[in-house]
Design a protein around this motif. Sequence first.
Motif, PDB file in Angstrom:
ATOM      1  N   ALA A   1      44.458 -31.050 -42.695  1.00  0.00           N
ATOM      2  CA  ALA A   1      44.931 -31.699 -41.465  1.00  0.00           C
ATOM      3  C   ALA A   1      43.779 -32.108 -40.548  1.00  0.00           C
ATOM      4  CB  ALA A   1      45.884 -30.766 -40.721  1.00  0.00           C
ATOM      5  N   SER A   2      42.602 -31.521 -40.753  1.00  0.00           N
ATOM      6  CA  SER A   2      41.442 -31.865 -39.911  1.00  0.00           C
ATOM      7  C   SER A   2      40.802 -33.186 -40.326  1.00  0.00           C
ATOM      8  CB  SER A   2      40.390 -30.750 -39.978  1.00  0.00           C
ATOM      9  OG  SER A   2      39.863 -30.626 -41.299  1.00  0.00           O
ATOM     10  N   ASP A   3      41.218 -33.745 -41.458  1.00  0.00           N
ATOM     11  CA  ASP A   3      40.688 -35.021 -41.925  1.00  0.00           C
ATOM     12  C   ASP A   3      41.841 -36.009 -42.011  1.00  0.00           C
ATOM     13  OD1 ASP A   3      39.955 -37.144 -43.902  1.00  0.00           O
ATOM     14  OD2 ASP A   3      38.084 -36.016 -44.034  1.00  0.00           O
ATOM     15  N   GLU A   4      41.841 -36.995 -41.146  1.00  0.00           N
ATOM     16  CA  GLU A   4      42.977 -37.911 -41.034  1.00  0.00           C
ATOM     17  C   GLU A   4      43.230 -38.683 -42.324  1.00  0.00           C
ATOM     18  OE1 GLU A   4      44.438 -41.711 -38.287  1.00  0.00           O
ATOM     19  OE2 GLU A   4      42.715 -40.497 -37.663  1.00  0.00           O
ATOM     20  N   ALA A   5      42.148 -39.147 -42.974  1.00  0.00           N
ATOM     21  CA  ALA A   5      42.315 -39.943 -44.189  1.00  0.00           C
ATOM     22  C   ALA A   5      42.908 -39.106 -45.333  1.00  0.00           C
ATOM     23  CB  ALA A   5      40.967 -40.530 -44.612  1.00  0.00           C
ATOM     24  N   LEU A   6      42.371 -37.908 -45.537  1.00  0.00           N
ATOM     25  CA  LEU A   6      42.902 -37.040 -46.584  1.00  0.00           C
ATOM     26  C   LEU A   6      44.334 -36.616 -46.284  1.00  0.00           C
ATOM     27  CD1 LEU A   6      39.902 -34.647 -47.445  1.00  0.00           C
ATOM     28  CD2 LEU A   6      40.711 -36.614 -48.742  1.00  0.00           C
ATOM     29  N   HIS A   7      44.573 -36.295 -45.033  1.00  0.00           N
ATOM     30  CA  HIS A   7      45.899 -35.809 -44.648  1.00  0.00           C
ATOM     31  C   HIS A   7      46.958 -36.876 -44.870  1.00  0.00           C
ATOM     32  CE1 HIS A   7      49.084 -34.407 -41.737  1.00  0.00           C
ATOM     33  NE2 HIS A   7      48.883 -33.353 -42.508  1.00  0.00           N
ATOM     34  N   SER A   8      46.637 -38.116 -44.535  1.00  0.00           N
ATOM     35  CA  SER A   8      47.609 -39.197 -44.716  1.00  0.00           C
ATOM     36  C   SER A   8      47.892 -39.440 -46.196  1.00  0.00           C
ATOM     37  CB  SER A   8      47.102 -40.475 -44.061  1.00  0.00           C
ATOM     38  OG  SER A   8      45.902 -40.916 -44.685  1.00  0.00           O
ATOM     39  N   ALA A   9      46.899 -39.158 -47.059  1.00  0.00           N
ATOM     40  CA  ALA A   9      47.069 -39.384 -48.497  1.00  0.00           C
ATOM     41  C   ALA A   9      48.049 -38.405 -49.137  1.00  0.00           C
ATOM     42  CB  ALA A   9      45.717 -39.308 -49.201  1.00  0.00           C
ATOM     43  N   VAL A  10      48.244 -37.236 -48.510  1.00  0.00           N
ATOM     44  CA  VAL A  10      49.151 -36.232 -49.086  1.00  0.00           C
ATOM     45  C   VAL A  10      50.315 -35.906 -48.168  1.00  0.00           C
ATOM     46  CG1 VAL A  10      47.299 -35.160 -50.422  1.00  0.00           C
ATOM     47  CG2 VAL A  10      47.827 -34.280 -48.155  1.00  0.00           C
ATOM     48  N   SER A  11      50.433 -36.624 -47.063  1.00  0.00           N
ATOM     49  CA  SER A  11      51.442 -36.261 -46.061  1.00  0.00           C
ATOM     50  C   SER A  11      52.853 -36.222 -46.624  1.00  0.00           C
ATOM     51  CB  SER A  11      51.377 -37.250 -44.884  1.00  0.00           C
ATOM     52  OG  SER A  11      51.587 -38.581 -45.346  1.00  0.00           O
ATOM     53  N   GLY A  12      53.146 -37.085 -47.597  1.00  0.00           N
ATOM     54  CA  GLY A  12      54.505 -37.125 -48.130  1.00  0.00           C
ATOM     55  C   GLY A  12      54.794 -36.083 -49.190  1.00  0.00           C
ATOM     56  N   VAL A  13      53.751 -35.459 -49.759  1.00  0.00           N
ATOM     57  CA  VAL A  13      53.958 -34.532 -50.875  1.00  0.00           C
ATOM     58  C   VAL A  13      53.334 -33.155 -50.648  1.00  0.00           C
ATOM     59  CG1 VAL A  13      54.144 -36.383 -52.580  1.00  0.00           C
ATOM     60  CG2 VAL A  13      51.895 -35.426 -52.038  1.00  0.00           C
ATOM     61  N   ALA A  14      52.658 -32.953 -49.519  1.00  0.00           N
ATOM     62  CA  ALA A  14      51.944 -31.695 -49.287  1.00  0.00           C
ATOM     63  C   ALA A  14      52.866 -30.486 -49.377  1.00  0.00           C
ATOM     64  CB  ALA A  14      51.237 -31.734 -47.937  1.00  0.00           C
TER      65      ALA A  14
END
Length: 518
Positions: free
Chosen positions: A218-231
């Motif tokens: 969650a501290s990295d916006e780009a990484l977080h957005s890449a998994v937001s739907g499946v985390a």
Amino acid sequence: KNLLDEKLAVTLDMAKVSDRNAALVLTPALQSLGHDPAEFNINHSSIRRQRIKCRQKIAANLKAEFRPGVPLTIHWDGKLLEDICRKEIVDRLPVLVSGVGVDQLLAVPKLLSGTGEASAAAVYEAVVAWNICDQVKCMCFDTTVVNSGPRNGACILLEQKLDNDMLWCACRHHILEIMLEAVVILALGTSKGPDVLIFKRFQTNWEFIDRSTYDIIASDEALHSAVSGVASQIVEFAKRQLEQFQPRDDYRELLELTIIFLGGVPARGVSFRAPAGLHRARWMAKSIYSLKIWMLKGRFKLTKREQKGIADICLFTVKLYVKAWYQAPNAPFAPRLDLQLVKDIMEYKAPNTAVAHVALKKFLGHLWYLSEELVAFAFFDDAVSHDTKRQMVEALHNTGGNEHPLKRITLDPTIISSKQLQYFVTENTQRFFTITGISSAFLQTDVESWKTNDDYNTAQTTVISIRVVNDIAERGVALMDEYNKLHTNNEDQKQFLLLIVKEFRQRYPDRNKQTLMQ
């Protein structure tokens, strides 16, 4: 009096007690029990002779009593080890079989060379010695050219020696390791030595790294957005896997690190184990290292390229690799999961085109389980819909390309999104049942009734038992490595030793008193 019976002799072998140390222990043990040690043959030479006789007798009985009435899968995996009586390095090949209720070591022969012919000959000799030629229906192997070569590979040569067609079940863990290797090399570059330099540096600095705080995705916006739907789905999957038996500590560690990376907390709490297992051959360890480095990156100096490379490995690991790795051993799932993984990698081009490209290129070279023969595994996958299975049954009337179909197919990735499992089924798919001897009578009934059909349930039990990962052979390698220099320098005795240790480890899986008294 002879003190050693078969159980005591094997226990000394399992406990790695030498003949001299056995005499050292047994003498005061007899005294403490009120016996006169002088009445017993417990000098080291007598103990040695008795242990030799016991090993040979037990091994002979194991071989004579081994009469499995089920289809078997043959496994092998070579490793270079120091010779048992000299300093030179030799190639050892553990050979094992598995099936319903079967997990049997056959032999760990020494090869004269590392060729496919030498491997096939060694496996064939072991199968003949145990009199199981008619029961061996499948091969599980690492996908090296030595094994899978179309002319001189061990698999094709073994089929010729046995004069039987078999199912080629390439190790699904090995395939995934090859894919991850390509991703790691892309992300971090090649290494001239056996170690990845950034991982070596991280290991060296481990004791100086503050692990009281750590970063999550969650501290990295780009990484977080890449998994937001499946985390959340990935975290739940990892937690369910942790509730099941995991054969090794690194299997459990990768699941726990995945949960922590995605912002969750494992049942055992948050902790970071000291890094180990650096060798490039252990590709699963690279995911473990990458997750640790990324979460502790604020306390460990990285270049910008290293930061990006580590982030790429972490995202690929949690989004695609973890689910694929832990579901890989399930044979009925193999066709569905492989097809879905190809589609998922295609979709992964959105967050990272370069990683998706190298991963897809590697994986498309290993579509063993979408071949005309092995796609039949999907008939026994409860997650495949009834409609799809009906279409698969109908497709059994489609003409196949060859009388002897390809063991692994090629697939154009541009058309993959429109393909379903029935696309891969042809009349050649019936060969799956012919080769294994599994009844296909249930195919004449409607899919809705399969779960109440005895033929189907019996067949499903057999199919579930087919091991499509070669971990059993890796354990055979570990056993040979562990006992390579222990107890005896005689080759026959070494083979007996390995057989009985493997058998008694299965019979006595723990060191509890109640187990040992059985």
